[in-house]
Scaffold this motif. Structure first.
Motif, PDB file in Angstrom:
ATOM      1  N   ASP A 185       0.835  -1.177  -0.128  1.00 42.82           N
ATOM      2  CA  ASP A 185       0.091   0.006  -0.056  1.00 42.82           C
ATOM      3  C   ASP A 185       0.833   1.173   0.204  1.00 42.82           C
ATOM      4  O   ASP A 185      -0.051   2.458  -0.183  1.00 42.82           O
ATOM      5  CB  ASP A 185      -0.954   0.037   1.255  1.00 42.82           C
ATOM      6  N   LYS A 186       2.169   1.133   0.410  1.00 36.35           N
ATOM      7  CA  LYS A 186       2.990   2.406   0.265  1.00 36.35           C
ATOM      8  C   LYS A 186       3.520   2.687  -1.236  1.00 36.35           C
ATOM      9  O   LYS A 186       4.153   3.814  -1.245  1.00 36.35           O
ATOM     10  CB  LYS A 186       4.379   2.139   0.861  1.00 36.35           C
ATOM     11  N   LYS A 188       1.155   4.003  -3.243  1.00 38.19           N
ATOM     12  CA  LYS A 188      -0.030   4.993  -3.822  1.00 38.19           C
ATOM     13  C   LYS A 188       0.645   6.312  -4.232  1.00 38.19           C
ATOM     14  O   LYS A 188       1.645   6.720  -3.421  1.00 38.19           O
ATOM     15  CB  LYS A 188      -0.850   5.010  -2.686  1.00 38.19           C
ATOM     16  N   ASP A 189       0.532   6.700  -5.266  1.00 39.62           N
ATOM     17  CA  ASP A 189       0.834   7.961  -5.710  1.00 39.62           C
ATOM     18  C   ASP A 189       2.331   7.873  -6.374  1.00 39.62           C
ATOM     19  O   ASP A 189       2.800   8.816  -6.823  1.00 39.62           O
ATOM     20  CB  ASP A 189       0.779   8.963  -4.787  1.00 39.62           C
ATOM     21  N   LYS A 190       2.908   6.690  -6.291  1.00 41.66           N
ATOM     22  CA  LYS A 190       4.408   6.541  -6.687  1.00 41.66           C
ATOM     23  C   LYS A 190       4.427   6.390  -8.075  1.00 41.66           C
ATOM     24  O   LYS A 190       3.737   5.424  -8.451  1.00 41.66           O
ATOM     25  CB  LYS A 190       5.251   5.661  -5.870  1.00 41.66           C
ATOM     26  N   PRO A 191       5.288   6.917  -8.828  1.00 40.44           N
ATOM     27  CA  PRO A 191       5.319   6.288 -10.369  1.00 40.44           C
ATOM     28  C   PRO A 191       5.888   4.930 -10.368  1.00 40.44           C
ATOM     29  O   PRO A 191       6.908   4.841  -9.671  1.00 40.44           O
ATOM     30  CB  PRO A 191       6.293   7.471 -10.959  1.00 40.44           C
ATOM     31  N   SER A 203      -2.247  -3.906 -11.279  1.00 41.32           N
ATOM     32  CA  SER A 203      -3.210  -3.059 -11.186  1.00 41.32           C
ATOM     33  C   SER A 203      -4.211  -3.703 -10.063  1.00 41.32           C
ATOM     34  O   SER A 203      -5.110  -2.707  -9.567  1.00 41.32           O
ATOM     35  CB  SER A 203      -3.903  -2.833 -12.511  1.00 41.32           C
ATOM     36  N   CYS A 206      -3.698  -3.079  -6.667  1.00 38.50           N
ATOM     37  CA  CYS A 206      -3.629  -1.699  -6.216  1.00 38.50           C
ATOM     38  C   CYS A 206      -5.294  -1.107  -6.063  1.00 38.50           C
ATOM     39  O   CYS A 206      -5.751  -0.511  -5.107  1.00 38.50           O
ATOM     40  CB  CYS A 206      -3.211  -0.723  -7.247  1.00 38.50           C
ATOM     41  N   PHE A 211      -6.915   2.148  -4.499  1.00 35.70           N
ATOM     42  CA  PHE A 211      -6.101   3.213  -5.212  1.00 35.70           C
ATOM     43  C   PHE A 211      -5.953   2.779  -6.688  1.00 35.70           C
ATOM     44  O   PHE A 211      -5.594   1.610  -6.966  1.00 35.70           O
ATOM     45  CB  PHE A 211      -5.121   3.863  -4.686  1.00 35.70           C
ATOM     46  N   LYS A 212      -5.728   3.834  -7.582  1.00 32.74           N
ATOM     47  CA  LYS A 212      -5.320   3.565  -8.831  1.00 32.74           C
ATOM     48  C   LYS A 212      -3.925   3.524  -9.312  1.00 32.74           C
ATOM     49  O   LYS A 212      -3.357   4.916  -8.728  1.00 32.74           O
ATOM     50  CB  LYS A 212      -6.148   4.383 -10.041  1.00 32.74           C
ATOM     51  N   PRO A 213      -3.287   2.693  -9.708  1.00 31.75           N
ATOM     52  CA  PRO A 213      -1.882   2.842  -9.775  1.00 31.75           C
ATOM     53  C   PRO A 213      -1.182   3.934 -10.696  1.00 31.75           C
ATOM     54  O   PRO A 213      -1.981   4.205 -11.600  1.00 31.75           O
ATOM     55  CB  PRO A 213      -1.329   1.494 -10.241  1.00 31.75           C
ATOM     56  N   ASN A 214      -0.276   4.754 -10.311  1.00 35.71           N
ATOM     57  CA  ASN A 214       0.597   5.641 -11.139  1.00 35.71           C
ATOM     58  C   ASN A 214       1.561   5.078 -12.169  1.00 35.71           C
ATOM     59  O   ASN A 214       2.758   4.859 -11.735  1.00 35.71           O
ATOM     60  CB  ASN A 214       0.807   6.765 -10.323  1.00 35.71           C
TER      61      ASN A 214
END
Length: 293
Positions: A185-186, A188-191, A203, A206, A211-214
């Motif tokens: 879960d860490k 999240k928001d990471k490219p 995916s 995630c 959350f939706k993967p970046n």
């Protein structure tokens, strides 16, 4: 259509220049050009588009290139098998492997095999699992190392030990107290830098985490993902053996523990297909070494 013409054509298709191909074939340019004109005349189609800078293959030329590779490989295999029957185990062993295992696992087994069968030479090709299957189906290679799943109705296979997926990034890209394990879960928001084969499963995880993967990049090449991670562009999620691809790297490697993501590799070969003696012995050696059934 002669075998010599097919070899000439393949040399031109690879070099994309008559002059360069002639040099590689150790012949002069005029007879090489003449042979290609004769081949086109015999087939009744244009195979090459000639420009001042380079040569391009027509659609018919691309088809011939694929078939010519198969024909030449079949001829070479036939020669090898005949020689093996007369002289014992010799010839050439043609193997295809995914990049990560090709640079770590395969050399270890080739070393052992070479010690037992020193007369056997090797033709090693690298690619993603899809490319290895293409080469196997075309008869260009005899043995492939790929990631499961594969169609068990088409291929025999020996399963390799399960392998964990890991996160790879520069130390300042991931902040965690534990340098060996990492909660999913860490990210999240990471490219993210993902191999195309694992994009769907990552995916899904995630989504389950809310959350939706970046996803910054998907690729068929694991090495490219690691290079991007080394440049600080994001977090690469790759099989654990892939970390051997970049030596003396500043990248931080962390096992994913929540959830644990597993991938499995396998040595595969075509069913209903006669293997060379060398390939048969290699599979036997691999089977005995891994303790597979």
């Amino acid at each position: 259509m002669e075998i010599r013409q097919l070899k000439y054509f393949l040399a031109i298709a690879e070099a994309r220049q008559i002059t360069k191909a002639a040099s590689q074939l150790h012949i002069t340019q005029p007879p090489l050009s003449q042979q290609m004109l004769l081949l086109e005349k015999e087939l009744g189609v244009q195979l090459l588009e000639r420009t001042k800078k380079q040569i391009k293959l027509t659609e018919a030329g691309c088809i011939l290139q694929n078939r010519a590779e198969q024909i030449i490989e079949l001829i070479n295999s036939t020669i090898n098998e005949v020689q093996e029957a007369a002289n014992g185990v010799s010839g050439k062993l043609k193997i295809g492997t995914i990049t990560s295992s090709g640079r770590s696992l395969i050399p270890e087994y080739i070393q052992k095999f070479h010690q037992t069968y020193p007369k056997v030479s090797f033709d090693l090709r690298l690619g993603d699992s899809r490319r290895i299957l293409e080469l196997l189906n075309a008869g260009i290679i005899e043995i492939g190392l790929v990631r499961l799943p594969v169609d068990s109705s088409l291929y025999n296979y020996i399963t390799l030990p399960k392998e964990s997926m890991v996160m790879v990034a520069l130390p300042d890209t991931i902040t965690t107290r534990d340098k060996e394990t990492f909660s999913f879960d860490k990210i999240k928001d990471k490219p993210l830098l993902l191999h195309r084969r694992y994009e769907s499963i990552i995916s899904d995880y995630c989504s389950q985490a809310g959350f939706k993967p970046n996803i910054l990049c998907t690729s068929d090449d694991t090495t490219s993902l690691l290079i991007w991670a080394k440049l600080g562009l994001g977090i690469a999620i790759v099989p654990e053996t892939a970390i051997n691809l970049l030596q003396e790297s500043p990248l931080l490697i962390q096992k994913i523990t929540s959830p644990v993501i597993i991938t499995v590799g396998a040595i595969i070969w075509l069913k209903k297909h006669s293997l060379s003696t060398a390939a048969t012995h290699f599979i036997e050696m691999f089977n005995n070494a891994t303790g597979a059934l």
